[in-house]
Design a protein around this motif. Structure first.
Motif, PDB file in Angstrom:
ATOM      1  N   VAL A   1       0.848  -1.203   0.000  1.00 34.06           N
ATOM      2  CA  VAL A   1       0.000   0.000   0.000  1.00 34.06           C
ATOM      3  C   VAL A   1       0.883   1.252   0.000  1.00 34.06           C
ATOM      4  CG1 VAL A   1      -1.937  -1.096   1.186  1.00 34.06           C
ATOM      5  CG2 VAL A   1      -0.151  -0.014   2.532  1.00 34.06           C
ATOM      6  N   SER A   2       0.286   2.386  -0.373  1.00 33.42           N
ATOM      7  CA  SER A   2       1.098   3.595  -0.576  1.00 33.42           C
ATOM      8  C   SER A   2       1.706   4.139   0.720  1.00 33.42           C
ATOM      9  CB  SER A   2       0.248   4.684  -1.247  1.00 33.42           C
ATOM     10  OG  SER A   2      -0.873   4.983  -0.438  1.00 33.42           O
ATOM     11  N   ILE A   3       1.106   3.812   1.877  1.00 28.18           N
ATOM     12  CA  ILE A   3       1.605   4.414   3.115  1.00 28.18           C
ATOM     13  C   ILE A   3       2.588   3.530   3.885  1.00 28.18           C
ATOM     14  CG2 ILE A   3      -0.337   5.990   3.527  1.00 28.18           C
ATOM     15  CD1 ILE A   3      -1.401   3.771   5.510  1.00 28.18           C
ATOM     16  N   SER A   4       2.824   2.303   3.390  1.00 25.41           N
ATOM     17  CA  SER A   4       3.784   1.435   4.084  1.00 25.41           C
ATOM     18  C   SER A   4       4.346   0.387   3.133  1.00 25.41           C
ATOM     19  CB  SER A   4       3.111   0.719   5.264  1.00 25.41           C
ATOM     20  OG  SER A   4       3.916  -0.365   5.679  1.00 25.41           O
ATOM     21  N   ASP A   5       5.652   0.211   3.156  1.00 23.92           N
ATOM     22  CA  ASP A   5       6.288  -0.781   2.284  1.00 23.92           C
ATOM     23  C   ASP A   5       6.058  -2.208   2.752  1.00 23.92           C
ATOM     24  OD1 ASP A   5       7.235   1.152   0.693  1.00 23.92           O
ATOM     25  OD2 ASP A   5       9.259   1.218   1.562  1.00 23.92           O
ATOM     26  N   GLU A   6       5.515  -2.337   3.963  1.00 20.80           N
ATOM     27  CA  GLU A   6       5.409  -3.676   4.544  1.00 20.80           C
ATOM     28  C   GLU A   6       4.009  -4.274   4.497  1.00 20.80           C
ATOM     29  OE1 GLU A   6       7.249  -3.366   8.380  1.00 20.80           O
ATOM     30  OE2 GLU A   6       9.093  -2.668   7.410  1.00 20.80           O
ATOM     31  N   VAL A   7       3.029  -3.460   4.133  1.00 15.82           N
ATOM     32  CA  VAL A   7       1.653  -3.968   4.110  1.00 15.82           C
ATOM     33  C   VAL A   7       1.241  -4.317   2.678  1.00 15.82           C
ATOM     34  CG1 VAL A   7      -0.771  -3.415   4.617  1.00 15.82           C
ATOM     35  CG2 VAL A   7       1.059  -2.568   6.118  1.00 15.82           C
ATOM     36  N   PRO A   8       0.952  -5.614   2.403  1.00 14.29           N
ATOM     37  CA  PRO A   8       0.576  -5.989   1.042  1.00 14.29           C
ATOM     38  C   PRO A   8      -0.712  -5.312   0.587  1.00 14.29           C
ATOM     39  CG  PRO A   8       0.336  -7.879   2.542  1.00 14.29           C
ATOM     40  CD  PRO A   8       0.967  -6.770   3.324  1.00 14.29           C
ATOM     41  N   GLY A   9      -0.711  -4.827  -0.638  1.00 16.23           N
ATOM     42  CA  GLY A   9      -1.877  -4.119  -1.175  1.00 16.23           C
ATOM     43  C   GLY A   9      -2.978  -5.067  -1.617  1.00 16.23           C
ATOM     44  N   GLY A  10      -4.070  -4.492  -2.116  1.00 12.66           N
ATOM     45  CA  GLY A  10      -5.267  -5.268  -2.442  1.00 12.66           C
ATOM     46  C   GLY A  10      -5.293  -5.875  -3.834  1.00 12.66           C
ATOM     47  N   LEU A  11      -4.195  -5.726  -4.593  1.00  8.40           N
ATOM     48  CA  LEU A  11      -4.194  -6.233  -5.970  1.00  8.40           C
ATOM     49  C   LEU A  11      -3.122  -7.307  -6.164  1.00  8.40           C
ATOM     50  CD1 LEU A  11      -5.140  -5.880  -9.012  1.00  8.40           C
ATOM     51  CD2 LEU A  11      -3.245  -4.257  -9.236  1.00  8.40           C
ATOM     52  N   VAL A  12      -3.504  -8.470  -6.681  1.00  8.19           N
ATOM     53  CA  VAL A  12      -2.494  -9.405  -7.182  1.00  8.19           C
ATOM     54  C   VAL A  12      -2.454  -9.232  -8.697  1.00  8.19           C
ATOM     55  CG1 VAL A  12      -2.333 -11.097  -5.307  1.00  8.19           C
ATOM     56  CG2 VAL A  12      -4.156 -11.326  -6.958  1.00  8.19           C
ATOM     57  N   ASP A  13      -1.290  -8.827  -9.177  1.00 11.03           N
ATOM     58  CA  ASP A  13      -1.148  -8.324 -10.544  1.00 11.03           C
ATOM     59  C   ASP A  13      -0.252  -9.254 -11.374  1.00 11.03           C
ATOM     60  OD1 ASP A  13      -0.829  -6.885 -12.836  1.00 11.03           O
ATOM     61  OD2 ASP A  13       0.179  -5.152 -11.901  1.00 11.03           O
ATOM     62  N   PHE A  14      -0.865  -9.949 -12.308  1.00 11.82           N
ATOM     63  CA  PHE A  14      -0.096 -10.857 -13.175  1.00 11.82           C
ATOM     64  C   PHE A  14      -0.057 -10.365 -14.613  1.00 11.82           C
ATOM     65  CE2 PHE A  14      -1.196 -13.371  -9.496  1.00 11.82           C
ATOM     66  CZ  PHE A  14       0.026 -13.963  -9.203  1.00 11.82           C
ATOM     67  N   THR A  15      -0.316  -9.058 -14.800  1.00 16.03           N
ATOM     68  CA  THR A  15      -0.192  -8.523 -16.153  1.00 16.03           C
ATOM     69  C   THR A  15       1.278  -8.578 -16.552  1.00 16.03           C
ATOM     70  OG1 THR A  15       0.011  -6.285 -15.259  1.00 16.03           O
ATOM     71  CG2 THR A  15      -2.188  -6.966 -15.934  1.00 16.03           C
ATOM     72  N   GLY A  16       1.503  -8.842 -17.826  1.00 12.68           N
ATOM     73  CA  GLY A  16       2.876  -8.899 -18.329  1.00 12.68           C
ATOM     74  C   GLY A  16       3.578 -10.209 -18.010  1.00 12.68           C
ATOM     75  N   LYS A  17       2.892 -11.136 -17.349  1.00 10.67           N
ATOM     76  CA  LYS A  17       3.497 -12.439 -17.047  1.00 10.67           C
ATOM     77  C   LYS A  17       2.875 -13.486 -17.963  1.00 10.67           C
ATOM     78  CE  LYS A  17       4.847 -11.667 -12.215  1.00 10.67           C
ATOM     79  NZ  LYS A  17       5.301 -10.319 -12.527  1.00 10.67           N
ATOM     80  N   LYS A  18       3.683 -14.454 -18.370  1.00 11.95           N
ATOM     81  CA  LYS A  18       3.209 -15.439 -19.346  1.00 11.95           C
ATOM     82  C   LYS A  18       3.521 -16.876 -18.917  1.00 11.95           C
ATOM     83  CE  LYS A  18       3.587 -12.529 -23.452  1.00 11.95           C
ATOM     84  NZ  LYS A  18       2.250 -12.000 -23.152  1.00 11.95           N
ATOM     85  N   GLY A  19       2.900 -17.838 -19.626  1.00 12.07           N
ATOM     86  CA  GLY A  19       3.281 -19.241 -19.466  1.00 12.07           C
ATOM     87  C   GLY A  19       2.462 -20.012 -18.453  1.00 12.07           C
ATOM     88  N   PHE A  20       1.250 -19.566 -18.156  1.00 12.03           N
ATOM     89  CA  PHE A  20       0.422 -20.322 -17.211  1.00 12.03           C
ATOM     90  C   PHE A  20      -1.058 -20.213 -17.584  1.00 12.03           C
ATOM     91  CE2 PHE A  20       1.439 -16.103 -15.587  1.00 12.03           C
ATOM     92  CZ  PHE A  20       0.169 -15.557 -15.439  1.00 12.03           C
TER      93      PHE A  20
END
Ligand SMILES: [Mn+2]
Length: 346
Positions: free
Chosen positions: A56-75
């Motif tokens: 998230v934008s306010i902390s480097d340690e808290v995982p954000g709400g999006l799992v983003d697989f754009t630009g990834k291939k082979g599955f």
């Protein structure tokens, strides 16, 4: 039945054995087993700040709400609609022969790392097929018994389903993801994008009271933590996924920050048919998906459909949750999602 069972490494067959046991559970999971499962899964989620899950934008340690697989291939990608305490569904899915030629199962494909599974959430609370059980449990509950036989059966099914999701997430952290649905609200609270739930009876309160009495605060708080750590959207080159139809058109940054923006959690988990006044999916395709010639789709559950799917927003949004049928969407690598051909029944 597995035709290629010998391909699966032994530590992975143990995972499948555990899931099989939960799929035919006769009583609620023990306190000890449950706590260890939840803690293991929460640990994985807490440390999920990765290239596919930005913080998230306010902390480097808290995982954000999006799992983003754009630009990834082979599955390939499998999308599993709302579970609603259907404890048999996950084992059936994992045993399903996904490769028509070789008979390779979903679990084998998962072990090869060439398949992603996205759950649409709504793990607890059985639906209309178990309405009678809810009504009987409610009679007992109204008379002061939160731990009735009927409620124990309901929670056996619900918690067995939850345990299977947690086992898979822990075993395959990068390739199994569960999105938050509106039923991921163990405390039945009215905040953070959550609203207390009641449908046939007073399901939300009944579950919370059962959990508090039978398992205690420590486990309830651990499940609560699990729920808060769930992402609300998954993105791919040619499709987006969230529990419910997007109420508004959210930017990538807003979805990542959903953890601290309750209106985004609400807007991706509660939308009823007809709530969306102007089309929202198309704008999100433009800003989040890849620019190519493949037709984009937004896949959701939440509102029940008859048959395999229902289309909204001129076909941009595909709802795939049929409460009476165990089914899933299967999107082959790079092909885009075609609901006519890509929904399979278990
Ligand atoms: Mn829902």
């Amino acid at each position: 039945n597995f035709r290629l069972l010998n391909k699966i490494p032994p530590e992975k067959t143990e995972i499948l054995d555990k899931i099989k046991k939960f799929s035919c559970a006769k009583r609620p999971v023990s306190k000890k087993d449950f706590l260890s499962l939840i803690s293991g899964c929460v640990e994985v989620l807490e440390s999920e700040v990765t290239d596919y899950r930005k913080p998230v934008s306010i902390s480097d340690e808290v995982p954000g709400g999006l799992v983003d697989f754009t630009g990834k291939k082979g599955f390939d990608v499998i999308v599993v609609p709302d579970l609603h305490a259907r404890k048999e569904l996950i084992y059936k899915l994992l045993s399903y022969g996904i490769d028509e030629k070789t008979g390779e199962s979903v679990f084998e494909r998962l072990c090869s790392g060439k398949l992603l599974i996205i759950f649409l959430g709504d793990i607890l609370h059985s639906e209309s097929d178990k309405k009678e059980r809810w009504l009987k449990a409610y009679d007992e509950y109204s008379a002061g018994n939160a731990l009735s036989e009927q409620m124990t059966e309901e929670m056996t099914d619900g918690l067995a389903t939850l345990c299977q999701v947690m086992i898979l997430k822990k075993a395959f952290p990068e390739i199994v993801h569960c999105l938050k649905g509106n039923h991921e609200n163990i405390k039945n609270e009215n905040s953070g994008g959550n609203f207390a739930f009641r449908k046939f009876v007073d399901e939300g309160s009944m579950v919370y009271d059962f959990m508090s009495e039978k398992y205690g605060d420590k486990i309830v708080n651990a499940i609560y933590k699990f729920e808060l750590l769930l992402p609300v959207m998954a993105s791919f080159d040619d499709f987006l996924i969230s529990h419910a139809e997007p109420l508004k058109s959210y930017s990538k940054e807003e979805v990542i920050d959903s953890v601290i923006k309750s209106e985004v959690v609400y807007g991706l988990t509660w939308t009823r048919n007809g709530d969306v006044k102007t089309e929202t999916a198309g704008t999100m395709f433009d800003s989040i998906c890849k620019k190519n010639k493949i037709e984009k789709k937004y896949i959701t559950g939440h509102r029940p459909v008859k048959g395999k799917f229902n289309l909204r927003q001129n076909g941009d949004v595909v709802q795939i949750h049929n409460p009476h049928v165990m089914q899933f969407a299967y999107i082959k690598n790079g092909d885009g999602f075609n609901p006519e051909n890509d929904i399979y029944e278990l």
